[in-house]
Scaffold this motif. Structure first.
Motif, short mmCIF file in Angstrom:
data_model
loop_
_atom_site.label_atom_id
_atom_site.label_comp_id
_atom_site.label_asym_id
_atom_site.label_seq_id
_atom_site.Cartn_x
_atom_site.Cartn_y
_atom_site.Cartn_z
N PRO A 328 0.82 -1.21 0.00
CA PRO A 328 0.00 0.00 0.00
C PRO A 328 0.85 1.26 0.00
CG PRO A 328 -0.03 -1.03 2.15
CD PRO A 328 0.66 -1.99 1.24
N ARG A 329 0.30 2.32 -0.52
CA ARG A 329 1.00 3.60 -0.60
C ARG A 329 1.30 4.12 0.80
NH1 ARG A 329 -1.61 9.19 -2.96
NH2 ARG A 329 0.08 10.58 -2.34
N ALA A 330 2.59 4.43 1.02
CA ALA A 330 3.02 4.91 2.34
C ALA A 330 3.65 6.28 2.28
CB ALA A 330 4.00 3.91 2.96
N LYS A 331 4.14 6.72 1.12
CA LYS A 331 4.75 8.04 0.99
C LYS A 331 3.98 8.84 -0.05
CE LYS A 331 9.14 8.62 1.12
NZ LYS A 331 10.58 8.61 0.72
N TRP A 337 1.49 4.19 -6.68
CA TRP A 337 1.89 3.00 -5.93
C TRP A 337 0.70 2.28 -5.39
CZ3 TRP A 337 5.06 1.90 -1.08
CH2 TRP A 337 6.29 1.33 -1.41
N GLY A 338 0.73 1.02 -5.35
CA GLY A 338 0.20 0.21 -4.32
C GLY A 338 -1.24 -0.23 -4.23
N TYR A 401 -0.76 0.24 8.64
CA TYR A 401 0.32 -0.65 8.23
C TYR A 401 1.63 0.14 8.18
CZ TYR A 401 3.07 -3.59 5.01
OH TYR A 401 4.05 -4.34 4.42
N SER A 407 3.91 5.15 7.39
CA SER A 407 2.59 4.61 7.66
C SER A 407 1.76 4.59 6.38
CB SER A 407 1.86 5.45 8.72
OG SER A 407 2.53 5.41 9.96
N ALA A 408 1.15 3.44 6.12
CA ALA A 408 0.22 3.32 5.00
C ALA A 408 -1.19 3.37 5.60
CB ALA A 408 0.45 2.02 4.25
N TYR A 409 -1.88 4.45 5.36
CA TYR A 409 -3.21 4.63 5.94
C TYR A 409 -4.26 3.98 5.05
CZ TYR A 409 -0.74 8.02 8.78
OH TYR A 409 0.16 8.63 9.64
N GLY A 429 -7.43 7.59 4.13
CA GLY A 429 -6.22 7.12 3.49
C GLY A 429 -6.22 7.41 2.00
N ASN A 433 -5.47 2.82 -1.34
CA ASN A 433 -5.36 1.99 -0.14
C ASN A 433 -6.72 1.60 0.44
OD1 ASN A 433 -2.66 2.43 -0.43
ND2 ASN A 433 -2.33 3.37 1.57
#
Length: 598
Positions: A328-331, A337-338, A401, A407-409, A429, A433
């Motif tokens: 999952p997208r975190a940044k 992403w993701g 996550y 953190s991936a919300y 999020g 995600n």
């Protein structure tokens, strides 16, 4: 002469990495057939192309389509679904015909048969003992070619049943009617696969090679899987709703025991004692962290579980997008992403607790998990799922996550806006995600190197791992009345810290395959060969998405369950895919599978 050959090698390599598929029936006349098969460097260039075209992992490497290949069967098998709900997802409604077979076409189209021809050329030429190639080199590459042909036919037979068996390079100059080969029976196709694998095993016996190339254990692993499929198709033949009189689909039940024996013997070649003589081993996996390492460490010195892996070198070469698609997208900068694969409430319920309580319940068995999560009450998810099978949290990401300090919300909303703002938490999020479901499939992604440049990854991917061999052994042993199958099944459960089974039943075997092999492209095919897909994939109630609401101040969540939009329908004819109508038009000798005739 050496200089000329070096120049030719550079030309071959350039062709290999061009957009067109090289070195098939149209390229050997350009390069020179004699030159290729008398020079080890040119043979390796040819075989490198065979590996690239083999689709060993049905990967979406080098910008391939992830819908059709690697992730295509997850929505079909009811495990997970793509973020944009496209690709193979639409086939869950039963919309599958000879002119609508995107999930099937890659293995019956022109490129698929061109690949078979290229392998047949390799097998013919490498079978010539009187060549300039060293015996060890020639036998090793010949063994690889036999394996790749068996693998290609296995891809076909699990989709279509019996297919045309072509074991020689057809001359394209022949009249069209001489090139039109009818389908063989499903039994004949599986027997052809077994024959090729036996040849490969002899040629590759006791030979060492570099990581990523076919080895003897990989041969036995494919034999273990393919013959298990043939055995279960045979033993469950009476459950097949639609049959044909020529044996193009289905195998007579009298053949089942022989196929199960072949599968069991193949598993023994690669399993360690007391089941066999192999050197592979299960890694620890009793915690989420330990189980995650099985996939995070693929291809490393710590990896004792992978039987065959595919290597990648990232930007400028062959790459894969597994981490890009799955994690999952975190940044914020990773806008593309993701969270490509999300999953269902039903999938969450698969995973039982370490105390043996079924996954549909709370760990104390006081109420159902579904009613609890959707009750409007808030729960700490880490505490709620602490005693679940560790393979759950190691395979599926829940909010919030954390990955490498980010953190991936995955929440859809928050309970209190002020609390979220004070904590610096977004009110929802990122779209990818959460838009399908707030549970992302992360199992086969490598968390150690998630921040890949230009969405291009170089993490190795596993083709076969020893855990499957234990499960293949258990199923074949059960069919043969061999009590040691229970020990093989419990080896998998013990590794995950789960209580041992006291009996070896098909229900227990089916459950363990569903959990241990989740999201690894097994589930859909298992349901079809067991002939239970109509029950499992045409549910009376719609699958449920999960949308999370986050109480940031207390780090607790409640859920809203949302119905899947599509209505799932697995029809009787779907145990086999249709032969594409374009293929039948080009080859009238082909017969269509039952249920698809117009």
């Amino acid at each position: 002469m050496k200089t000329i050959r070096n120049i030719l090698l550079l030309v071959v390599v350039a062709i290999i990495y061009a957009c067109e598929n090289p070195l098939d029936s149209t390229r050997l006349d350009v390069i020179g057939n004699d030159l290729v098969w008398d020079d080890e460097s040119l043979v390796d260039a040819y075989m490198a192309n065979m590996y690239d075209r083999s689709d060993l992992i049905e990967a979406n490497d080098n910008s391939g389509d992830p819908h059709v290949r690697r992730y295509g069967t997850q929505p079909l098998g009811g495990e997970a679904f793509g973020r944009d709900q496209g690709g193979a997802y639409g086939y869950t409604t039963g919309n599958l015909s000879g002119i609508s077979t995107g999930v099937a076409l890659p293995y019956f189209g022109t490129e698929s048969w061109s690949f078979i021809r290229a392998l047949n050329v390799a097998i013919k030429e490498l079978s010539i003992e009187d060549s300039r190639l060293s015996t060890n080199f020639r036998e090793q590459r010949l063994g690889e070619a036999y394996f790749l042909r068996a693998h290609a036919y296995f891809r076909k037979v699990i989709r279509y049943g019996g297919v045309p068996i072509v074991d020689y390079p057809q001359e394209t100059s022949l009249p069209a009617e001489d090139l039109r080969i009818p389908r063989s029976s499903e039994k004949e196709t599986y027997d052809f696969i077994a024959s090729d694998l036996n040849k490969a095993a002899v040629l590759l016996a006791n030979k060492t090679t570099t990581i990523g190339r076919i080895t003897e254990p990989a041969v036995w692993m494919l034999m273990s899987r393919a013959m298990l499929y043939a055995g279960s198709i045979s033993s469950n033949n009476n459950l097949l709703p639609l049959k044909d009189i020529n044996g193009l689909v289905g195998i007579n039940p009298s053949e089942a025991q022989n196929y199960y024996k072949l599968s069991l013997e193949a598993s023994r070649k690669i399993l360690p004692a007391p089941f066999g003589t192999g050197n592979f081993a299960l890694r620890p996996g009793q915690t989420v962290v330990e189980y995650r390492k099985i996939f995070n460490d693929i291809g490393s010195a710590n990896d004792k579980e992978s039987i065959l892996t595919i290597q990648f070198n990232g930007e400028g070469g062959r790459y894969n997008n597994e981490g890009v698609y799955l994690l999952p997208r975190a940044k914020p900068e990773h806008v593309n992403w993701g969270a490509w694969q999300a999953t269902w409430m039903e999938t969450l319920e698969w995973y039982e607790y370490k105390n043996g309580i079924p996954g549909i319940m709370l760990p104390d068995n006081s109420a159902t998990l579904r009613s609890t999560l959707a009750s409007g009450q808030y729960y700490n998810l880490a505490q709620l799922f602490a005693d679940k099978d560790p393979r759950f949290r190691a395979s599926i990401a829940l909010p919030p996550y954390e990955i490498q300090g980010f953190s991936a919300y995955m929440h859809n909303t928050v309970k209190n806006t002020a609390d979220a703002n004070q904590a610096g938490i977004p009110l929802r999020g990122p779209t990818q995600n959460r838009q399908s479901s707030g549970m992302c499939v992360i199992k086969t992604a490598n968390e150690n190197n998630p921040m890949v440049i230009n969405d291009i990854g170089d993490a190795p991917l596993v083709v076969y791992r020893i855990a499957e061999a234990y499960l293949n052994y258990a199923e074949a042993a059960h069919a043969l009345g061999d009590a040691s199958g229970l020990d093989a099944l419990n080896a998998i459960r013990t590794r995950a810290g789960m209580p041992s089974r006291t009996s070896l039943t098909m229900q227990n075997i089916m459950h363990e395959r569903k959990i241990e092999l989740a999201f690894e492209n097994h589930r859909f095919w298992d349901l079809r060969r067991w002939r239970i897909a109509q029950t499992e994939l045409s549910p009376t109630e719609k699958f449920k998405h999960i949308q999370w609401t986050w109480d940031v101040a207390n780090n607790t969540f409640t859920a809203i369950l949302v119905n899947e939009k599509l209505v799932r329908l697995f029809k009787p004819e779907h145990y086999y895919f249709p032969i594409p109508l374009s293929s039948i038009e080009n080859n009238p000798a082909l017969e269509q599978n039952p249920g698809y005739n117009l």
